[in-house]
Design an enzyme around this catalytic site. Sequence first.
Site, PDB file in Angstrom:
ATOM      1  N   CYS A  58       0.793  -1.232   0.000  1.00 50.45           N
ATOM      2  CA  CYS A  58       0.000   0.000   0.000  1.00 50.45           C
ATOM      3  C   CYS A  58       0.829   1.287   0.000  1.00 50.45           C
ATOM      4  O   CYS A  58       1.712   1.478   0.838  1.00 50.45           O
ATOM      5  CB  CYS A  58      -0.945  -0.004   1.196  1.00 50.45           C
ATOM      6  N   CYS A  95     -17.729   4.839  -3.777  1.00 51.09           N
ATOM      7  CA  CYS A  95     -16.975   4.153  -2.716  1.00 51.09           C
ATOM      8  C   CYS A  95     -15.956   5.099  -2.098  1.00 51.09           C
ATOM      9  O   CYS A  95     -15.056   5.580  -2.795  1.00 51.09           O
ATOM     10  CB  CYS A  95     -16.221   2.964  -3.283  1.00 51.09           C
ATOM     11  N   CYS A 186     -18.464  -6.255   0.936  1.00 47.14           N
ATOM     12  CA  CYS A 186     -17.575  -6.245  -0.223  1.00 47.14           C
ATOM     13  C   CYS A 186     -16.234  -6.745   0.288  1.00 47.14           C
ATOM     14  O   CYS A 186     -15.602  -6.078   1.121  1.00 47.14           O
ATOM     15  CB  CYS A 186     -17.462  -4.831  -0.795  1.00 47.14           C
ATOM     16  N   ARG A 264     -15.601  -8.131  -9.004  1.00 48.57           N
ATOM     17  CA  ARG A 264     -15.104  -6.862  -9.554  1.00 48.57           C
ATOM     18  C   ARG A 264     -13.670  -6.976 -10.040  1.00 48.57           C
ATOM     19  O   ARG A 264     -12.771  -7.353  -9.299  1.00 48.57           O
ATOM     20  CB  ARG A 264     -15.207  -5.736  -8.516  1.00 48.57           C
TER      21      ARG A 264
HETATM   22  N1  SAM Z   1      -7.565   1.342   5.066  1.00 51.74           N
HETATM   23  C1  SAM Z   1      -8.633   0.530   4.697  1.00 51.74           C
HETATM   24  C2  SAM Z   1      -8.314  -0.933   4.818  1.00 51.74           C
HETATM   25  O1  SAM Z   1      -7.257  -1.363   4.394  1.00 51.74           O
HETATM   26  O2  SAM Z   1      -9.138  -1.676   5.346  1.00 51.74           O
HETATM   27  C3  SAM Z   1      -9.226   0.812   3.356  1.00 51.74           C
HETATM   28  C4  SAM Z   1      -8.410   1.184   2.144  1.00 51.74           C
HETATM   29  S1  SAM Z   1      -7.376  -0.075   1.399  1.00 51.74           S
HETATM   30  C5  SAM Z   1      -6.474   0.917   0.262  1.00 51.74           C
HETATM   31  C6  SAM Z   1      -8.469  -1.103   0.447  1.00 51.74           C
HETATM   32  C7  SAM Z   1      -7.871  -2.256  -0.346  1.00 51.74           C
HETATM   33  O3  SAM Z   1      -7.224  -1.770  -1.505  1.00 51.74           O
HETATM   34  C8  SAM Z   1      -6.830  -3.135   0.317  1.00 51.74           C
HETATM   35  O4  SAM Z   1      -7.385  -4.078   1.182  1.00 51.74           O
HETATM   36  C9  SAM Z   1      -6.172  -3.791  -0.883  1.00 51.74           C
HETATM   37  O5  SAM Z   1      -6.790  -5.023  -1.175  1.00 51.74           O
HETATM   38  C10 SAM Z   1      -6.384  -2.784  -2.011  1.00 51.74           C
HETATM   39  N2  SAM Z   1      -5.101  -2.193  -2.425  1.00 51.74           N
HETATM   40  C11 SAM Z   1      -4.393  -1.257  -1.775  1.00 51.74           C
HETATM   41  N3  SAM Z   1      -3.254  -0.953  -2.422  1.00 51.74           N
HETATM   42  C12 SAM Z   1      -3.219  -1.740  -3.521  1.00 51.74           C
HETATM   43  C13 SAM Z   1      -2.278  -1.919  -4.600  1.00 51.74           C
HETATM   44  N4  SAM Z   1      -1.126  -1.248  -4.645  1.00 51.74           N
HETATM   45  N5  SAM Z   1      -2.575  -2.808  -5.566  1.00 51.74           N
HETATM   46  C14 SAM Z   1      -3.730  -3.508  -5.528  1.00 51.74           C
HETATM   47  N6  SAM Z   1      -4.642  -3.384  -4.537  1.00 51.74           N
HETATM   48  C15 SAM Z   1      -4.395  -2.535  -3.548  1.00 51.74           C
HETATM   49 FE1  SF4 Z   2      -3.252   0.882   3.104  1.00 53.07          FE
HETATM   50 FE2  SF4 Z   2      -5.609   0.243   4.199  1.00 53.07          FE
HETATM   51 FE3  SF4 Z   2      -3.366  -1.096   4.853  1.00 53.07          FE
HETATM   52 FE4  SF4 Z   2      -3.719   1.416   5.642  1.00 53.07          FE
HETATM   53  S1  SF4 Z   2      -4.923  -0.359   6.243  1.00 53.07           S
HETATM   54  S2  SF4 Z   2      -1.841   0.559   4.828  1.00 53.07           S
HETATM   55  S3  SF4 Z   2      -4.761   2.302   3.873  1.00 53.07           S
HETATM   56  S4  SF4 Z   2      -4.379  -1.026   2.848  1.00 53.07           S
END
Ligand code: SAM
Ligand code: SF4
Length: 328
Positions: A58, A95, A186, A264
Amino acid sequence: MRTDWTRGEIAALFERPLLDLLWQAQQVHRRHHAPNEVQLSTLLSIKTGGCPEDCGYCSQSAHAKTGLKAEKLMDVDAVLASAAEAKAAGSGRFCMGAAWREPKDRDMDALCEMVAGVKAMGLETCMTLGMLTQGQADRLAAAGLDYYNHNLDTSPEHYGAIITTRTWQERLDTLEAVRASGMAVCCGGIVGMGETREDRVGFLHALATLPAHPESVPINALVPVKGTVLGDMLAGTPLAKIDDIEFVRTVAVARITMPRSMVRLSAGRESMSESTQALCFLAGANSIFTGDKLLTTPNAGDNADAALFAKLGLVAMTSEEPARVAAE
Ligand code: SAM
Ligand code: SF4
Ligand code: DTB
């Protein structure tokens, strides 16, 4: 719907000849879904960067060196303006994602205002804010939140190599709170994180054996971001990108094991050819993220998507009642 899939059965699906697998997936798909309709969701990052969690993929983790600036929660009005744009562009669901481990109780009023405002525009609402307590889930549901996104991300075995600050069990607890609040779930994950085929089997097994299938299953292909653990680790290696056909297989097995769920085609679509995307739709994907940005990384964009839909004869799904897709 079956929730007693075994790993052996799921592994056997992955191993089928591709054309047999696609034929099976398409048959399942047509029993439960309109064949040429794709649901459109639009993402907005309502709170970007500075997340305390260490998810290795992330860009928003404070542990990553991506240079992303940590921002505060957006104002309600700005969120509603962005939702209005998404609605005008033809999206059916909005979203809202926040880079949090979990929402603070002091943020709940603003979050509920966002939900109510977006819903009043006639859009379906979705949020992803990290872990939720039962009380928080209930408040969001009462404000009109239709979907909550919370991913399992990978197999239970591979999980610890990707995230150490939030346990698998904590994720299951949040999913249970979301379910109990009456919101639609989801839940999906990411492929292309250096996992094995067996991990992809374990990942889909975990989803397909939840007490009820998630109404929506996002399958993301890792977007490798420089400065993240995974982006840097995989750069320049043969694992840098998931094989297209293996990705299509993953979509097909998700469709077969979770027949009524919306599958999705999520992150990673920008770097996929039109042909691979078409194969994903044939494999049973029936939802995408629209617009030119996901949360922090680029997305295909409305013009490219309009051209692709025209070429493939796909049409946008008109708004779907969560009750209609509720898993059995
Ligand atoms: N912080 C919250 C959480 O993690 O529960 C919500 C946002 S987080 C960015 C949501 C999802 O985006 C993650 O669980 C992951 O599956 C997906 N995601 C994040 N970064 C990604 C990346 N670089 N490539 C693909 N999917 C990604
Ligand atoms: Fe990224 Fe969500 Fe993990 Fe935080 S919890 S680092 S926003 S994927
Ligand atoms: C999900 O499974 N994919 C979306 C949504 N849930 C929130 C997010 C993808 C994020 C891709 C990386 C980024 O743009 O930062």
